[in-house]
Design an enzyme around this catalytic site. Structure first.
Site, PDB file in Angstrom:
ATOM      1  N   GLU A 225       0.518  -1.666  14.290  1.00  0.00           N
ATOM      2  CA  GLU A 225      -0.235  -0.710  13.465  1.00  0.00           C
ATOM      3  C   GLU A 225      -1.664  -0.639  13.983  1.00  0.00           C
ATOM      4  OE1 GLU A 225      -0.355  -1.397   9.192  1.00  0.00           O
ATOM      5  OE2 GLU A 225       1.775  -1.912   9.141  1.00  0.00           O
TER       6      GLU A 225
ATOM      7  N   ASP B 141       0.822  -1.208   0.000  1.00  0.00           N
ATOM      8  CA  ASP B 141       0.000   0.000   0.000  1.00  0.00           C
ATOM      9  C   ASP B 141       0.860   1.264   0.000  1.00  0.00           C
ATOM     10  OD1 ASP B 141      -2.345   1.555   0.296  1.00  0.00           O
ATOM     11  OD2 ASP B 141      -2.140   1.556   2.474  1.00  0.00           O
TER      12      ASP B 141
ATOM     13  N   GLU C 161       3.023  -8.498   7.290  1.00  0.00           N
ATOM     14  CA  GLU C 161       1.769  -9.138   6.880  1.00  0.00           C
ATOM     15  C   GLU C 161       1.910 -10.063   5.675  1.00  0.00           C
ATOM     16  OE1 GLU C 161      -1.286  -6.218   6.336  1.00  0.00           O
ATOM     17  OE2 GLU C 161      -1.287  -5.616   8.424  1.00  0.00           O
TER      18      GLU C 161
ATOM     19  N   TYR D 275      -7.106  -3.223  12.414  1.00  0.00           N
ATOM     20  CA  TYR D 275      -7.868  -2.028  12.019  1.00  0.00           C
ATOM     21  C   TYR D 275      -9.342  -2.216  12.361  1.00  0.00           C
ATOM     22  CZ  TYR D 275      -3.656  -0.315   9.813  1.00  0.00           C
ATOM     23  OH  TYR D 275      -2.385   0.157   9.599  1.00  0.00           O
TER      24      TYR D 275
HETATM   25  C1  BDP Z   1      -1.662  -2.399   6.832  1.00  0.00           C
HETATM   26  C2  BDP Z   1      -0.382  -2.397   6.004  1.00  0.00           C
HETATM   27  C3  BDP Z   1       0.014  -0.986   5.600  1.00  0.00           C
HETATM   28  C4  BDP Z   1      -1.184  -0.257   5.023  1.00  0.00           C
HETATM   29  C5  BDP Z   1      -2.276  -0.217   6.073  1.00  0.00           C
HETATM   30  C6  BDP Z   1      -3.515   0.531   5.569  1.00  0.00           C
HETATM   31  O1  BDP Z   1       0.658  -2.995   6.742  1.00  0.00           O
HETATM   32  O2  BDP Z   1       1.074  -1.023   4.673  1.00  0.00           O
HETATM   33  O3  BDP Z   1      -0.878   1.017   4.553  1.00  0.00           O
HETATM   34  O4  BDP Z   1      -2.651  -1.539   6.334  1.00  0.00           O
HETATM   35  O5  BDP Z   1      -4.314  -0.098   4.904  1.00  0.00           O
HETATM   36  O6  BDP Z   1      -2.232  -3.651   6.874  1.00  0.00           O
HETATM   37  O7  BDP Z   1      -3.634   1.726   5.803  1.00  0.00           O
END
Ligand code: BDP
Length: 652
Positions: free
Chosen positions: A545, A213, A456, A509
């Site tokens: 993250e 991404d 990932e 997320y």
């Molecule tokens: C995570 C990835 C990261 C992405 C992020 C996203 O590690 O590179 O930019 O998601 O979707 O899973 O913002």
């Protein structure tokens, strides 16, 4: 990207890349030291940053440059050229979308005046070094090929003294061809897809697919320079630190060019006072009353560095050689238990960020104003750490981390490994090579406390268990002093790599990709995430993250996705759970992301890039930045020591 390549021409272009990779593997160069070039009484530097001539090879097969041997003369003599700054990505420099989205070979060249003494003195090695170029590079000097390099984020170099001495009067011409094509066996991987349906696509149309991404910026991203060493020279230095009552620095120096040499090593403190010395190519320096290297906000005097001067002398026939290299050394230890991450035997809690090398115009090119601005923002935020998501960053950035006490999780470019074919032998061999290069380059940075071998990957695939077992055990053998991790997603049940890592790093997320809009699910889902992982592995966990996209200036109350208020409430909901679990086994939290960054146009979820930054791409704070700033300073107050000048961060 669209191209005017015929299908066969396009295949040819890719074959070109693959053949070059194969050629390199066949003639693989033994691992040498990769000391950062520094001036000393025996070493000189000449920076080659600035404007280079540039041309993208737009020919159908992208092979015209090789077929017509563009490296044999100045690029300007074989066709039109444009100015291209080095270092910088080339993608955003012009108004031409064909160059922004170009796939294939681009060519750079420039002439250099080499100091006469370097040429005249045969006892001087002249080394050409490229900090990094993305992705595959071939380098010529005066038309003679001097090196190839496979990989977009690590340095490569070659000795060019013999070539420039062949014609001492002529200017030295450096030509660098760089190809950004990603294949199933590159890191990161990618694939070229040919669109054969002529009712939808022009003849020969193809695209570069990737599973990561961020925009695949390309070009010469880090400084190019010439430096000298004597013919007999210090090739590599490895330091490892221990703590007893004093600080112990075990060192190993490798010298090339002669079989017998004298090596003297002196360690001096910040005031230039010698605190320990030793002779011989390896030994242990004992430092009493040691000033340890501490992270920012964990000590009054973070980032303490000694200077280790390595002085090599030898006598070769009638000529005496002398080489001096000075390495900054921070004395600290790192260790993990089942619930803690310890620096100098004290619990360390990562309150930091994930970054990208990314900015307007320059793309991934090294840029000092940006680097210094980012460090000022990190300090303002009260961040004590970052992860080099998703590839090794410039050494200049790690040096800043050493000096300022910013702790680093150093990640290799193993991102987007989602296709089962990228778990094959060739991919694994390349991944191991990249870890060799990365550990070799970064092993002496006190700021680097952990290696991350991938982000990932499709860890549920059958080959993943073997792949990660090999990769992680290889990395531990390269460096037994640092923990190793790879970054996983929240699904603990599928993970085949986690048994081998020292620290579990989890990305999740909740209320964004899962249950979008439902922040009320965060407490239960995040608590379960932690309990599941810890229950299964009993290893410390970092939330590597979490975050939410924000279009700066977009507001809504009650919060809605993409607004500043929504990012705020996501962060606060995560923080409540972190505060419970950090009393148990959670040892860190890294926001995704420090700043907005550019992505490919392949997804409708991206509005001119990824907007999960707490700062905009231009480094202006969003509401989330203030939430984190309050929290990080509060955490620092609780877990560390605020520096006297920083007791009132609001005055910064
Ligand atoms: C995570 C990835 C990261 C992405 C992020 C996203 O590690 O590179 O930019 O998601 O979707 O899973 O913002």
């Amino acid at each position: 990207m669209h191209g005017a390549l015929s299908r066969s021409a396009c295949k040819l272009a890719l074959f070109g890349v693959l053949l070059l990779c194969a050629a390199r593997d066949g003639a693989s160069v033994p691992q040498r030291g990769m000391l950062f070039p520094r001036e000393s009484a025996s070493r000189e530097l000449k920076e080659l940053s600035g404007l280079w001539d540039f041309r993208a090879d737009q020919s159908p097969g992208r092979s015209l440059g090789f077929d017509s041997a563009w490296y044999k003369s100045r690029l300007a003599e074989t066709g039109p050229v444009i100015d291209m700054p080095v270092p910088a990505s080339y993608n955003d420099i012009t108004q031409d979308p064909k160059l922004r989205d170009f796939i294939g070979w681009v060519w750079y060249d420039r002439e250099v005046v080499v100091p006469a003494r370097w040429v005249a003195d045969k006892g001087t090695r002249v080394v050409l070094r490229v900090g990094s170029a993305h992705y595959y590079s071939v380098v010529w000097v005066n038309g003679v090929k001097v090196m190839e390099h496979n990989g977009g984020h690590l340095p490569f170099e070659a000795e060019i003294g013999d070539i420039i001495r062949e014609n001492p009067q002529a200017p030295c011409r450096i030509t660098i061809a760089v190809n950004n094509t990603l294949t199933l066996e590159t890191l990161p991987p990618g694939s070229i897809q040919h669109m054969d349906d002529t009712s939808k696509y022009p003849n020969g149309y193809f695209v570069q697919n990737t599973n990561f991404d961020f925009f695949n910026y390309a070009g010469i991203h880090r400084p190019v320079l010439l430096y000298t060493t004597p013919k007999v020279y210090v090739d590599d230095i490895t330091v490892v630190c221990f703590l007893c009552i004093s600080g112990l620095v075990s060192y190993k120096v490798s010298v090339l060019g002669a079989s017998t040499t004298n090596v003297k090593v002196t360690l001096t403190d910040k005031h230039g006072r010698c605190v320990a010395s030793s002779s011989g190519p390896s030994g242990v320096l004992k430092v009493t009353d040691v000033n340890l290297w501490w992270p920012y906000l964990m000590h009054d005097n973070p980032g303490y560095l000694y200077s280790m001067e390595v002085h090599m002398t030898t006598a070769d026939e009638s000529v005496a050689y002398e080489d001096i290299y000075t390495l900054p050394v921070g004395i600290r230890t790192v260790r993990v238990t089942s619930t803690q991450f310890l620096i100098n035997n004290k619990p360390f809690y990562f309150h930091g960020v994930n970054k990208h090398e990314d900015s307007d115009i320059r793309g991934k090119g090294l840029d000092w104003p940006l680097i210094v601005k980012d460090f000022n923002l990190l300090k303002w935020l009260g961040a004590n750490s970052f992860r080099t998501s998703h590839y090794p960053y410039a050494e200049e950035i790690l040096q800043m981390c050493d000096r300022h006490g910013i702790v680093v999780i150093d990640e290799c470019p193993g991102v987007g490994i989602k296709d089962i074919r990228s778990f094959g032998n060739a991919s694994l061999a390349h991944h191991l090579d990249v870890m060799d290069e990365l550990v070799n380059r970064d092993k002496n940075h006190p700021s680097v406390v952990m290696w991350s071998v991938a982000n990932e990957p499709a860890a549920e695939m059958p080959p993943a268990g073997f792949y990660f077992k090999m990769l992680i055990s290889h990395t531990k053998a390269l460096d037994p002093t640092r923990p190793v991790t790879f970054i996983t997603d929240s699904n603990y049940a599928r993970d085949k790599g986690a048994p081998y890592v020292d620290v579990i790093c989890v990305n999740s997320y909740f209320s964004w990709y899962h249950d979008p809009g439902h922040v009320e699910v965060i407490p239960i889902q995040l608590t379960n995430q932690f309990e599941n992982w810890y229950g299964k592995y009993q290893k410390p966990i970092i939330q590597s993250e979490y975050g939410a996209d924000v279009v700066p200036g977009l507001h809504s109350d009650p919060p809605m996705m993409f607004t500043e208020e929504y990012q705020k409430i996501v962060l606060q909901s995560y923080h409540k759970v972190f505060d419970q679990k950090r009393k148990e086994y959670v040892v860190g939290e890294l926001i995704w992301n420090f700043a907005d960054f550019m992505t490919a146009q392949g997804s409708v979820t991206r509005v001119v890039g990824n907007k999960k930054g707490i700062f905009s791409r231009q480094r202006q704070p969003k509401a989330g930045a203030f939430i984190l700033k309050d929290r990080y300073w509060r955490l620092a107050n609780e877990t560390g020591r605020l520096p006297p000048w920083n007791k009132y961060p609001c005055l910064l």
